[in-house]
Design a protein around this motif. Structure first.
Motif, PDB file in Angstrom:
ATOM      1  N   THR A 166      11.281  -9.569   6.067  1.00  0.00           N
ATOM      2  CA  THR A 166      11.072  -8.462   5.135  1.00  0.00           C
ATOM      3  C   THR A 166      11.229  -8.937   3.696  1.00  0.00           C
ATOM      4  N   THR A 167      12.270  -9.701   3.447  1.00  0.00           N
ATOM      5  CA  THR A 167      12.518 -10.223   2.101  1.00  0.00           C
ATOM      6  C   THR A 167      11.392 -11.138   1.649  1.00  0.00           C
ATOM      7  N   LYS A 168      10.896 -11.956   2.556  1.00  0.00           N
ATOM      8  CA  LYS A 168       9.786 -12.845   2.218  1.00  0.00           C
ATOM      9  C   LYS A 168       8.525 -12.048   1.868  1.00  0.00           C
ATOM     10  N   LEU A 169       8.296 -10.953   2.564  1.00  0.00           N
ATOM     11  CA  LEU A 169       7.137 -10.116   2.241  1.00  0.00           C
ATOM     12  C   LEU A 169       7.259  -9.529   0.843  1.00  0.00           C
ATOM     13  N   ARG A 170       8.465  -9.190   0.459  1.00  0.00           N
ATOM     14  CA  ARG A 170       8.674  -8.580  -0.858  1.00  0.00           C
ATOM     15  C   ARG A 170       8.536  -9.590  -1.997  1.00  0.00           C
ATOM     16  N   LYS A 180       2.868 -10.326  -2.928  1.00  0.00           N
ATOM     17  CA  LYS A 180       4.134  -9.622  -2.882  1.00  0.00           C
ATOM     18  C   LYS A 180       3.853  -8.148  -2.581  1.00  0.00           C
ATOM     19  N   PHE A 181       4.642  -7.590  -1.689  1.00  0.00           N
ATOM     20  CA  PHE A 181       4.450  -6.181  -1.321  1.00  0.00           C
ATOM     21  C   PHE A 181       5.570  -5.340  -1.913  1.00  0.00           C
ATOM     22  N   ASP A 182       5.178  -4.266  -2.578  1.00  0.00           N
ATOM     23  CA  ASP A 182       6.157  -3.358  -3.175  1.00  0.00           C
ATOM     24  C   ASP A 182       6.884  -2.535  -2.125  1.00  0.00           C
ATOM     25  N   LYS A 183       6.165  -2.206  -1.042  1.00  0.00           N
ATOM     26  CA  LYS A 183       6.756  -1.375  -0.001  1.00  0.00           C
ATOM     27  C   LYS A 183       6.558  -2.020   1.368  1.00  0.00           C
ATOM     28  N   VAL A 184       7.632  -2.020   2.155  1.00  0.00           N
ATOM     29  CA  VAL A 184       7.592  -2.515   3.531  1.00  0.00           C
ATOM     30  C   VAL A 184       8.012  -1.382   4.459  1.00  0.00           C
ATOM     31  N   TYR A 212      20.813  -3.032   5.968  1.00  0.00           N
ATOM     32  CA  TYR A 212      20.095  -3.356   4.729  1.00  0.00           C
ATOM     33  C   TYR A 212      19.210  -2.169   4.330  1.00  0.00           C
ATOM     34  N   PRO A 213      19.804  -1.049   4.013  1.00  0.00           N
ATOM     35  CA  PRO A 213      19.021   0.171   3.768  1.00  0.00           C
ATOM     36  C   PRO A 213      18.072   0.065   2.588  1.00  0.00           C
ATOM     37  N   ASP A 214      18.352  -0.856   1.666  1.00  0.00           N
ATOM     38  CA  ASP A 214      17.462  -1.014   0.512  1.00  0.00           C
ATOM     39  C   ASP A 214      16.288  -1.944   0.795  1.00  0.00           C
ATOM     40  N   ASN A 215      16.241  -2.492   2.007  1.00  0.00           N
ATOM     41  CA  ASN A 215      15.182  -3.445   2.317  1.00  0.00           C
ATOM     42  C   ASN A 215      14.094  -2.850   3.203  1.00  0.00           C
ATOM     43  N   THR A 216      14.083  -1.540   3.323  1.00  0.00           N
ATOM     44  CA  THR A 216      12.991  -0.862   4.020  1.00  0.00           C
ATOM     45  C   THR A 216      12.620   0.385   3.235  1.00  0.00           C
ATOM     46  N   ASP A 217      11.342   0.710   3.255  1.00  0.00           N
ATOM     47  CA  ASP A 217      10.862   1.891   2.523  1.00  0.00           C
ATOM     48  C   ASP A 217      10.526   3.047   3.443  1.00  0.00           C
TER      49      ASP A 217
END
Length: 440
Positions: free
Chosen positions: A163-167, A177-181, A200-205
């Protein structure tokens, strides 16, 4: 019924709405997890004994085997398939797809019947990019010790790393880079997506949890009904280290048309035993004979699972846990059987360890088949309470969610994507995301 129904039937039709690339994503993880005492798992009776202990109402077998806790630190590779619209526009929102037990990343993009069951097509058709992964330990991702490496927590850490790598654009083959996952899971993949939202609640949209509820009371029935066997014994030419190209070639030619049925009929006739074509088909397709014939590795990467990797015994166990009779294509069900993936002992021991609630503040959608046996016991509306459904009870686990909805897919069992009406559920998901600020 022709024996040709046994064949994988993975048609080669090309979906023109998407561009896809198979990639390998390296991840570094640090996972605080259990250190379990291992038990012998060399034969199928050992696997049965393991599940008997798991289902013993008088004990917590995970606690019995737990010796200590450890921090697993390691570098692993996650196999994935990245897809985006054929317009070439990858967009700023990606759906990260995590499969459940018994499947791999192909669950989301089934090529059967010219991709008519593809969730990826439905998402990409709405402008999303998708990344479907083989979970850590499964498929073409890194394998590991089935007791003390491939556990639920380690898989959640791997999911978070991706997820972090996608962001941050950390996957070279994707670069964007993706703003939303949006995390979309199925079954154990939903458990892990929920788990990620708790840690990691801040790492998913946004969360879309399919084939899931917070009711774990039916898990013992799932384990018992699976009649779990050692994976390498169930499909030795696929899961084991005995893969032989000569044997595989022979099986491919042998399992074509009616040749197996004719051969078996001739053999039985010689000893004065007469079985109908349908009886012979049942003997082959619904028992481990079918796994032996169709269970050969179609990739260049040897799977070679050690003995702590388990799988359900045959297609009858598959149907009981995943499929609603009369509402799935038998040929596709047999594809799912011949391409099934195992579960590790470590996953079984830790699947119940997810946090009790999540502080996630975004939107949450649950989509579960009405006759889901694993998370609803066969009837998602049989709550015994005032709740609208068993999955709806999960709202308590998301006290801060900006939106919550539990949608019950009619005429479907646990493996929603393998049922006739799967695309209806896909459209519900895409529409719901668009209505809650997560359009592509």
């Amino acid at each position: 019924m022709l024996i040709s129904t046994l064949l994988p039937l993975m048609l080669t039709g090309i979906a023109t709405a998407k561009i896809c690339t198979n990639i390998t994503i390296p991840v570094d993880i640090s996972s605080r997890q259990g250190l379990f005492r291992t038990v012998p798992l060399e034969g199928n009776l050992d696997a049965t004994a393991f599940i008997q202990e798991m289902n013993n109402i008088g004990q917590n077998y995970s606690a019995v085997l737990l010796q200590d806790y450890q921090t697993l630190v390691g570098s692993y590779e996650i196999s994935a398939k990245f897809c985006y619209p054929d317009s070439g526009v990858k967009g700023s929102t990606v759906q990260l797809l995590t499969h459940g037990i018994g499947f791999d990343k192909t669950y989301w993009d089934l090529s059967f019947n010219n991709f008519n069951y593809s969730y990826t097509d439905a998402a990409v058709g709405k402008g999303y990019s998708t990344l479907a992964i083989d979970r850590l330990g499964i498929g073409n991702s890194s394998h590991g010790d089935p007791f003390n490496v491939v556990q639920a927590q380690a898989e959640v850490e791997a999911l978070n790393a991706i997820t972090t790598k996608l962001r941050n654009g950390g996957i070279p083959e994707i670069s964007d880079k993706f703003d939303k996952v949006i995390h979309v899971g199925h079954s154990f993949g939903s458990v892990q997506s929920y788990w990620l939202s708790a840690l990691y609640p801040d790492n998913t949209d946004g969360l879309v949890l399919t084939g899931w509820s917070t009711n774990a009371s039916f898990l013992p029935a799932f384990l018992a009904a699976s009649n779990l066997h050692i994976a390498r014994l169930n499909q030795p030419l696929r899961f084991g280290n005995a893969s032989s190209q000569t044997a595989i070639s022979s099986l491919k030619s042998w399992s074509t048309g009616d040749s197996i049925i004719c051969g078996v009929q001739s053999l039985l006739s010689a000893i004065n035993i007469k079985l109908s074509t349908q009886d012979i088909w049942n003997e082959i397709a619904t028992t481990e004979v079918g796994d032996l014939i169709n269970g050969y590795n179609r990739t260049v990467i040897p799977l070679d699972y050690p003995t702590g990797y388990l799988t359900w015994s045959d297609f009858t166990a598959n149907q009981y846990n995943f499929l609603l009779p009369g509402h799935f294509d038998l040929a596709l069900g047999l594809v799912a059987e011949s391409t099934k993936q195992p579960v590790t002992t470590g996953e079984i021991l830790t699947i119940g360890g997810s946090p009790a609630s999540s502080p996630f503040t975004g939107p949450v959608l649950i989509v579960t088949g009405q006759q889901d046996s694993i998370f609803c016991g066969g009837d998602c509306f049989a709550t015994g309470t005032d709740a609208a459904s068993i999955p709806a009870e999960a709202q308590k686990a998301f006290p801060n969610a900006s939106a919550f909805e539990a949608y019950i897919q009619p005429e479907s069992g646990h493996a929603i994507n393998v049922h006739y009406n799967a695309t209806g559920a896909y459209q519900v998901i895409q529409s719901w995301l668009g209505a809650h600020g997560l359009a592509a």
